[in-house]
Motif scaffolding. Structure first.
Motif, PDB file in Angstrom:
ATOM      1  N   ASP A  36       0.837  -1.197   0.000  1.00  0.00           N
ATOM      2  CA  ASP A  36       0.000   0.000   0.000  1.00  0.00           C
ATOM      3  C   ASP A  36       0.874   1.250   0.000  1.00  0.00           C
ATOM      4  OD1 ASP A  36      -2.343   1.495   0.050  1.00  0.00           O
ATOM      5  OD2 ASP A  36      -2.342   1.611   2.236  1.00  0.00           O
ATOM      6  N   ALA A  37       1.945   1.243  -0.767  1.00  0.00           N
ATOM      7  CA  ALA A  37       2.872   2.379  -0.817  1.00  0.00           C
ATOM      8  C   ALA A  37       2.328   3.429  -1.787  1.00  0.00           C
ATOM      9  CB  ALA A  37       4.245   1.915  -1.270  1.00  0.00           C
ATOM     10  N   ARG A  38       2.222   4.662  -1.279  1.00  0.00           N
ATOM     11  CA  ARG A  38       1.720   5.760  -2.128  1.00  0.00           C
ATOM     12  C   ARG A  38       2.055   7.105  -1.481  1.00  0.00           C
ATOM     13  NH1 ARG A  38      -2.423   4.258   1.100  1.00  0.00           N
ATOM     14  NH2 ARG A  38      -3.871   5.838   1.833  1.00  0.00           N
ATOM     15  N   ILE A  39       1.847   8.174  -2.254  1.00  0.00           N
ATOM     16  CA  ILE A  39       2.050   9.532  -1.764  1.00  0.00           C
ATOM     17  C   ILE A  39       0.777  10.312  -2.050  1.00  0.00           C
ATOM     18  CG2 ILE A  39       3.460  11.616  -1.936  1.00  0.00           C
ATOM     19  CD1 ILE A  39       5.597   9.738  -3.285  1.00  0.00           C
ATOM     20  N   PHE A  49       2.809   7.038   2.485  1.00  0.00           N
ATOM     21  CA  PHE A  49       2.309   5.811   3.104  1.00  0.00           C
ATOM     22  C   PHE A  49       3.138   4.619   2.642  1.00  0.00           C
ATOM     23  CE2 PHE A  49      -1.381   8.594   2.931  1.00  0.00           C
ATOM     24  CZ  PHE A  49      -1.971   8.404   4.159  1.00  0.00           C
ATOM     25  N   ALA A  50       3.300   3.623   3.524  1.00  0.00           N
ATOM     26  CA  ALA A  50       3.983   2.378   3.155  1.00  0.00           C
ATOM     27  C   ALA A  50       3.643   1.300   4.185  1.00  0.00           C
ATOM     28  CB  ALA A  50       5.489   2.580   3.082  1.00  0.00           C
ATOM     29  N   ASP A  51       4.110   0.064   3.911  1.00  0.00           N
ATOM     30  CA  ASP A  51       3.821  -1.070   4.791  1.00  0.00           C
ATOM     31  C   ASP A  51       4.716  -1.105   6.020  1.00  0.00           C
ATOM     32  OD1 ASP A  51       1.837  -1.850   3.088  1.00  0.00           O
ATOM     33  OD2 ASP A  51       3.054  -3.320   2.013  1.00  0.00           O
ATOM     34  N   ASP A  52       5.962  -0.644   5.881  1.00  0.00           N
ATOM     35  CA  ASP A  52       6.886  -0.640   7.018  1.00  0.00           C
ATOM     36  C   ASP A  52       7.876   0.513   6.847  1.00  0.00           C
ATOM     37  OD1 ASP A  52       9.077  -1.607   5.325  1.00  0.00           O
ATOM     38  OD2 ASP A  52       8.063  -3.548   5.400  1.00  0.00           O
ATOM     39  N   ASP A  53       8.729   0.708   7.853  1.00  0.00           N
ATOM     40  CA  ASP A  53       9.660   1.838   7.825  1.00  0.00           C
ATOM     41  C   ASP A  53      10.637   1.768   6.657  1.00  0.00           C
ATOM     42  OD1 ASP A  53       8.630   3.204   9.989  1.00  0.00           O
ATOM     43  OD2 ASP A  53       9.845   2.092  11.448  1.00  0.00           O
ATOM     44  N   PHE A  54      11.098   0.561   6.320  1.00  0.00           N
ATOM     45  CA  PHE A  54      12.050   0.414   5.216  1.00  0.00           C
ATOM     46  C   PHE A  54      11.414   0.859   3.897  1.00  0.00           C
ATOM     47  CE2 PHE A  54      13.862  -2.117   1.737  1.00  0.00           C
ATOM     48  CZ  PHE A  54      15.165  -1.654   1.787  1.00  0.00           C
ATOM     49  N   LYS A  55      10.187   0.388   3.640  1.00  0.00           N
ATOM     50  CA  LYS A  55       9.509   0.780   2.398  1.00  0.00           C
ATOM     51  C   LYS A  55       9.163   2.262   2.415  1.00  0.00           C
ATOM     52  CE  LYS A  55       7.724  -3.577   0.779  1.00  0.00           C
ATOM     53  NZ  LYS A  55       6.580  -4.434   0.574  1.00  0.00           N
ATOM     54  N   LEU A  56       8.897   2.800   3.602  1.00  0.00           N
ATOM     55  CA  LEU A  56       8.613   4.227   3.718  1.00  0.00           C
ATOM     56  C   LEU A  56       9.831   5.045   3.269  1.00  0.00           C
ATOM     57  CD1 LEU A  56       6.251   6.045   4.787  1.00  0.00           C
ATOM     58  CD2 LEU A  56       7.556   6.228   6.876  1.00  0.00           C
ATOM     59  N   ALA A  80       9.000  14.965   8.501  1.00  0.00           N
ATOM     60  CA  ALA A  80       8.767  14.644   9.906  1.00  0.00           C
ATOM     61  C   ALA A  80       9.733  13.552  10.343  1.00  0.00           C
ATOM     62  CB  ALA A  80       7.327  14.197  10.110  1.00  0.00           C
ATOM     63  N   GLU A  81      10.309  13.719  11.518  1.00  0.00           N
ATOM     64  CA  GLU A  81      11.259  12.739  12.056  1.00  0.00           C
ATOM     65  C   GLU A  81      10.573  11.427  12.386  1.00  0.00           C
ATOM     66  OE1 GLU A  81      14.636  13.121  12.567  1.00  0.00           O
ATOM     67  OE2 GLU A  81      14.390  14.980  11.435  1.00  0.00           O
ATOM     68  N   LYS A  82       9.382  11.524  12.938  1.00  0.00           N
ATOM     69  CA  LYS A  82       8.694  10.375  13.493  1.00  0.00           C
ATOM     70  C   LYS A  82       7.650   9.850  12.508  1.00  0.00           C
ATOM     71  CE  LYS A  82       5.579  11.239  16.700  1.00  0.00           C
ATOM     72  NZ  LYS A  82       4.773  11.419  17.852  1.00  0.00           N
ATOM     73  N   THR A  83       7.554   8.546  12.419  1.00  0.00           N
ATOM     74  CA  THR A  83       6.521   7.936  11.581  1.00  0.00           C
ATOM     75  C   THR A  83       5.314   7.609  12.455  1.00  0.00           C
ATOM     76  OG1 THR A  83       7.427   5.735  11.924  1.00  0.00           O
ATOM     77  CG2 THR A  83       8.197   6.937   9.988  1.00  0.00           C
ATOM     78  N   GLU A  84       4.148   7.674  11.854  1.00  0.00           N
ATOM     79  CA  GLU A  84       2.918   7.379  12.581  1.00  0.00           C
ATOM     80  C   GLU A  84       2.384   6.022  12.148  1.00  0.00           C
ATOM     81  OE1 GLU A  84       0.040  10.543  12.143  1.00  0.00           O
ATOM     82  OE2 GLU A  84       1.658  11.973  11.809  1.00  0.00           O
ATOM     83  N   LYS A  85       1.836   5.283  13.094  1.00  0.00           N
ATOM     84  CA  LYS A  85       1.200   4.007  12.781  1.00  0.00           C
ATOM     85  C   LYS A  85      -0.192   4.267  12.232  1.00  0.00           C
ATOM     86  CE  LYS A  85       4.055   0.835  14.534  1.00  0.00           C
ATOM     87  NZ  LYS A  85       4.856   0.089  13.610  1.00  0.00           N
ATOM     88  N   VAL A  86      -0.531   3.521  11.185  1.00  0.00           N
ATOM     89  CA  VAL A  86      -1.874   3.571  10.626  1.00  0.00           C
ATOM     90  C   VAL A  86      -2.473   2.185  10.878  1.00  0.00           C
ATOM     91  CG1 VAL A  86      -3.191   4.240   8.555  1.00  0.00           C
ATOM     92  CG2 VAL A  86      -0.905   5.090   8.871  1.00  0.00           C
ATOM     93  N   SER A  87      -3.660   1.927  10.421  1.00  0.00           N
ATOM     94  CA  SER A  87      -4.323   0.647  10.670  1.00  0.00           C
ATOM     95  C   SER A  87      -3.413  -0.541  10.348  1.00  0.00           C
ATOM     96  CB  SER A  87      -5.593   0.548   9.826  1.00  0.00           C
ATOM     97  OG  SER A  87      -5.256   0.602   8.456  1.00  0.00           O
ATOM     98  N   GLY A  88      -3.430  -1.524  11.212  1.00  0.00           N
ATOM     99  CA  GLY A  88      -2.587  -2.703  11.022  1.00  0.00           C
ATOM    100  C   GLY A  88      -1.141  -2.372  11.297  1.00  0.00           C
ATOM    101  N   ASN A  89      -0.269  -2.811  10.404  1.00  0.00           N
ATOM    102  CA  ASN A  89       1.152  -2.536  10.597  1.00  0.00           C
ATOM    103  C   ASN A  89       1.669  -1.503   9.594  1.00  0.00           C
ATOM    104  OD1 ASN A  89       0.873  -4.110   8.363  1.00  0.00           O
ATOM    105  ND2 ASN A  89       2.501  -5.553   8.875  1.00  0.00           N
ATOM    106  N   LYS A  90       0.779  -0.746   8.995  1.00  0.00           N
ATOM    107  CA  LYS A  90       1.171   0.267   8.013  1.00  0.00           C
ATOM    108  C   LYS A  90       1.619   1.551   8.722  1.00  0.00           C
ATOM    109  CE  LYS A  90      -2.002  -1.546   4.556  1.00  0.00           C
ATOM    110  NZ  LYS A  90      -1.127  -2.636   4.273  1.00  0.00           N
TER     111      LYS A  90
END
Length: 162
Positions: A36-39, A49-56, A80-90
Motif C-alpha cells: 500500500d505504498a503511495r504519496i 504511506f507504506a507497509d513498514d519503515d524500510f519501504k517508507l 517529519a522525524e517520526k513515523t505514525e502508525k496507521v491501521s494494522g502494521n502500516k
C-alpha cells in the motif's frame, strides 16, 4: 534605485507532477507489488504511506529523486522525524513543503547583508526580503554573497528592477 526580492517558493504544478510521477513509479516497481505504498498531496503537505519503515524510506527516496528531476530543491522539504502508525502494521510520514522565507532566516539574511558592508539596504517584507542599492553591480555582489552563505533553504532572486 535598483532592487530585487529574495524569496523561497516552490512551483505547485511541478510539485504535483513530481508526486504523480513518483506514484506511477511506485505502482510499477516490483518491490512494491501488493503493498500500500503511495504519496498523497494536499496543497503543500505530502503524506507518504507504506507497509513498514524500510519501504517508507524507499518511497521517500523515489519522491526525492522525482522532485530533483522536476527542479524542486530538497531543502524546501520539512520531513517529519517520526513515523505514525496507521491501521494494522502500516505507517505514514508527513512531509511539509516550505513556501516563503521564515522570519528567522529573513533576519539572518538581513544581518549577513549588513555585516558584508555592501552599500545596499535590506528589509523584510512578509515572506520575502527586498534588497535595494544605488548600483546594479552592488546588488549582484549581494546575490553572490547570499548564494555562498545561506545554505539551509533554497533562495530565488526575483523582481530585479533597474
Amino acid at each position: 534605485m535598483p532592487s530585487f526580492d529574495i524569496v523561497s517558493e516552490v512551483d505547485k504544478q511541478e510539485l504535483k507532477n513530481a508526486v504523480d510521477q513518483a506514484n506511477k513509479e511506485i505502482a510499477n516497481r516490483f518491490d512494491f507489488k501488493g503493498s500500500d505504498a503511495r504519496i498523497e498531496q494536499a496543497e503543500f503537505v505530502l503524506t507518504v504511506f507504506a507497509d513498514d519503515d524500510f519501504k517508507l524510506d524507499q518511497v521517500q527516496e523515489v519522491l526525492n529523486g522525482k522532485l530533483v528531476k522536476r527542479g524542486i530543491d530538497i531543502r524546501a522539504l520539512d520531513i517529519a522525524e517520526k513515523t505514525e502508525k496507521v491501521s494494522g502494521n502500516k505507517v505514514k510520514r508527513q512531509v511539509t513543503v516550505k513556501n516563503g522565507i521564515e522570519t528567522e532566516l529573513a533576519k539572518k539574511i538581513v544581518k549577513q547583508i549588513k555585516d558584508s558592508k555592501l552599500k545596499v539596504t535590506a528589509s523584510i517584507q512578509g515572506e520575502s526580503v527586498r534588497v535595494s542599492g544605488a548600483k546594479k553591480d552592488v546588488l549582484q555582489e549581494a546575490i553572490a554573497l547570499l548564494r555562498k552563505v545561506i545554505t539551509e533553504a533554497p533562495l530565488q532572486f526575483q523582481n530585479f528592477r533597474d
